[in-house]
Scaffold this active site. Structure first.
Site, PDB file in Angstrom:
ATOM      1  N   ASP A   1       9.383  -2.294  -2.904  1.00  0.00           N
ATOM      2  CA  ASP A   1       8.508  -3.402  -3.325  1.00  0.00           C
ATOM      3  C   ASP A   1       9.216  -4.405  -4.232  1.00  0.00           C
ATOM      4  OD1 ASP A   1       6.452  -2.027  -1.980  1.00  0.00           O
ATOM      5  OD2 ASP A   1       6.160  -0.769  -3.743  1.00  0.00           O
TER       6      ASP A   1
ATOM      7  N   LYS B   1      12.146  -7.483  -0.840  1.00  0.00           N
ATOM      8  CA  LYS B   1      13.150  -7.531   0.237  1.00  0.00           C
ATOM      9  C   LYS B   1      12.675  -8.341   1.431  1.00  0.00           C
ATOM     10  CE  LYS B   1      13.086  -3.032   0.585  1.00  0.00           C
ATOM     11  NZ  LYS B   1      12.346  -2.601  -0.599  1.00  0.00           N
TER      12      LYS B   1
ATOM     13  N   GLN C   1      12.302   0.798   1.467  1.00  0.00           N
ATOM     14  CA  GLN C   1      12.263   1.563   0.222  1.00  0.00           C
ATOM     15  C   GLN C   1      13.375   1.076  -0.714  1.00  0.00           C
ATOM     16  OE1 GLN C   1      12.050   3.738   3.352  1.00  0.00           O
ATOM     17  NE2 GLN C   1      10.000   2.915   3.167  1.00  0.00           N
TER      18      GLN C   1
HETATM   19  P1  IMP Z   1       6.735   8.670   1.917  1.00  0.00           P
HETATM   20  O1  IMP Z   1       7.965   7.951   2.280  1.00  0.00           O
HETATM   21  O2  IMP Z   1       5.512   8.054   2.517  1.00  0.00           O
HETATM   22  O3  IMP Z   1       6.806  10.148   2.156  1.00  0.00           O
HETATM   23  O4  IMP Z   1       6.534   8.538   0.329  1.00  0.00           O
HETATM   24  C1  IMP Z   1       7.428   9.119  -0.588  1.00  0.00           C
HETATM   25  C2  IMP Z   1       7.476   8.326  -1.874  1.00  0.00           C
HETATM   26  O5  IMP Z   1       8.088   7.068  -1.623  1.00  0.00           O
HETATM   27  C3  IMP Z   1       6.100   7.984  -2.441  1.00  0.00           C
HETATM   28  O6  IMP Z   1       6.219   7.918  -3.849  1.00  0.00           O
HETATM   29  C4  IMP Z   1       5.819   6.597  -1.877  1.00  0.00           C
HETATM   30  O7  IMP Z   1       4.917   5.877  -2.674  1.00  0.00           O
HETATM   31  C5  IMP Z   1       7.207   5.995  -1.921  1.00  0.00           C
HETATM   32  N1  IMP Z   1       7.425   4.964  -0.905  1.00  0.00           N
HETATM   33  C6  IMP Z   1       7.678   5.150   0.402  1.00  0.00           C
HETATM   34  N2  IMP Z   1       7.870   3.977   1.010  1.00  0.00           N
HETATM   35  C7  IMP Z   1       7.762   3.031   0.073  1.00  0.00           C
HETATM   36  C8  IMP Z   1       7.900   1.612   0.099  1.00  0.00           C
HETATM   37  O8  IMP Z   1       8.191   0.973   1.118  1.00  0.00           O
HETATM   38  N3  IMP Z   1       7.704   0.967  -1.094  1.00  0.00           N
HETATM   39  C9  IMP Z   1       7.428   1.641  -2.228  1.00  0.00           C
HETATM   40  N4  IMP Z   1       7.313   2.960  -2.302  1.00  0.00           N
HETATM   41  C10 IMP Z   1       7.477   3.653  -1.152  1.00  0.00           C
HETATM   42 MG    MG Z   2       6.648  -2.804  -0.103  1.00  0.00          MG
END
Ligand code: IMP
Ligand code: MG
Length: 380
Positions: free
Chosen positions: A14, A17, A195
């Site tokens: 966030d 990007k 991410q």
């Molecule tokens: P997951 O990738 O959905 O398993 O989430 C794992 C961790 O990464 C959690 O804390 C999510 O909130 C965070 N997360 C995953 N993708 C993003 C993203 O694109 N932006 C911000 N946080 C993310």
């Molecule tokens: Mg985002």
């Protein structure tokens, strides 16, 4: 001469990007996603309208020469991709079919999303099935897109022929990356990370991480080892946010946090969750640059802090972080830099802020962003 760059998240995602990639994309031939899946939420503003891309690269599709590539390192929810391509076609019926998907990418299946919901709440997962899909990949029982094709056509028994045919009918091409390599070698490539380094499976703050390679490593893992990267940009906001659980040394709470969340509209683009907020954390940013292969910085959202008399910044931790475990119980040391009234006017206070960032991270800040429009991104 062609040029290749990468835009990586330097913090917890966030960072902006999508906004940066979208603005730069017109000067590139390909914009390539290489990691993650629909857990990403890349917000872009086009013609004054807001779009959120979960899977599609942040291409400015008004420029007809730019192509989008979804790389083999991704895990793809095909129904979600169909919805996204459909929405794009509705908004831009004239956009050419410039979307390519790597046959070797893995599929996120509905049971992956169920498993996420049932088991990954303690991480704060987005529940998009990302972890379970990568788990099946590593366990060598995952389903790749190529597994759903026979002799170049989607096969009926895969269970995905309907959605694949829909995608093909909307002009999506399924390809082997090597077939495009010679064409790509002479062109300009922009790799768009998802991410951020602090969520990277190898170098993020384990176990509070996502499950893919958010560093330059992800580009190589996706089969682009032949692409020489001229520059690897890390993107960070001039303050910090995080969604999900885990250490966040510069986090703030109470009314100041509420205010900052509101000013920055810090609610998840994918899940709508309120984001945790805090100040810019320079030791964390330095760590992310070193581990992520980042050699220059882009800082965003300066307009959000307009009018703040003082802007706190974390300069150091009592013990310099050299491994993910050093972020647990970190003791941050914070200073305050004089605030600015209008970042868009390049006030001298911004110079001071950026000089501090460069001093601690040992990286140049090459662009700053002061708003959501393309012209709000200024070379520094
Ligand atoms: P997951 O990738 O959905 O398993 O989430 C794992 C961790 O990464 C959690 O804390 C999510 O909130 C965070 N997360 C995953 N993708 C993003 C993203 O694109 N932006 C911000 N946080 C993310
Ligand atoms: Mg985002």
């Amino acid at each position: 001469m062609s040029k290749n760059i990468a835009i990586l998240g330097a913090m917890w995602g966030d960072e902006g990007k999508g906004h940066v990639t979208h603005s730069l994309s017109k000067d590139f031939d390909w914009v390539i996603r290489f990691n993650g899946g629909a857990n990403a939420g890349h917000t872009i503003y086009r013609d004054g309208k807001k779009f959120v891309h979960n899977l599609l690269p942040s291409v400015d599709f008004r420029h007809k020469n730019v192509k989008a590539y979804l790389g083999s390192g991704m895990v793809i929810d095909l129904e979600k991709l169909r919805d996204e391509v459909h929405a794009l076609r509705q908004s831009y019926p004239d956009a050419p079919p410039n979307i390519y998907v790597d046959y070797e990418a893995f599929i996120v299946e509905s049971h992956h999303k169920e498993e996420d919901k049932a088991t990954n709440g303690h991480i704060g997962s987005t529940n998009r099935g990302i972890g379970p899909a990568y788990k099946d990949k590593v366990a060598r029982r995952g389903k790749r897109i190529i597994d759903c094709f026979t002799e170049g056509r989607p096969d009926m028994i895969s269970g995905y022929s309907g959605v694949l045919v829909d995608l093909i009918n909307m002009g999506v091409h399924f390809v082997h990356q090597l077939e495009l390599q010679s064409a790509m070698e002479g062109s300009n490539l922009l790799f768009e990370g998802a991410q951020g380094v602090l969520l990277d499976i190898n170098h993020g703050i384990y176990p509070y991480v996502s499950c893919s390679d958010a560093t330059v490593g992800g580009i190589y893992a996706s089969g682009f080892g032949w692409a020489k990267l001229d520059k690897v940009y890390g993107v960070a906001k001039c303050y910090t946010t995080k969604v999900g659980e885990g250490p966040f040394p510069s986090e703030i709470h109470g009314q100041p946090a509420e205010d900052l969340r509101k000013m920055g509209n810090e609610f998840g683009a994918t899940t709508g969750r309120p984001r945790r907020v805090g100040w810019l954390d320079l030791p964390a940013l330095r760590y992310a640059c070193d581990k992520g292969g980042i050699n220059a910085l882009i800082l965003t959202k300066f307009d959000i802090l307009n009018g703040l008399p003082q802007v706190p910044v974390v300069l150091a931790y009592k013990k310099k972080p050299v491994s993910p475990s050093d972020f647990f119980n970190a003791v941050p040391m914070t200073t305050a830099i004089e605030g600015w009234l209008d970042a868009g006017n390049k006030p001298s206070q911004l110079d001071d802020f950026i000089r501090t960032v460069e001093l601690i991270t040992k990286r140049h800040v090459e662009y700053v962003s002061c708003g959501t429009a393309e012209h709000d991104i200024m070379a520094w």
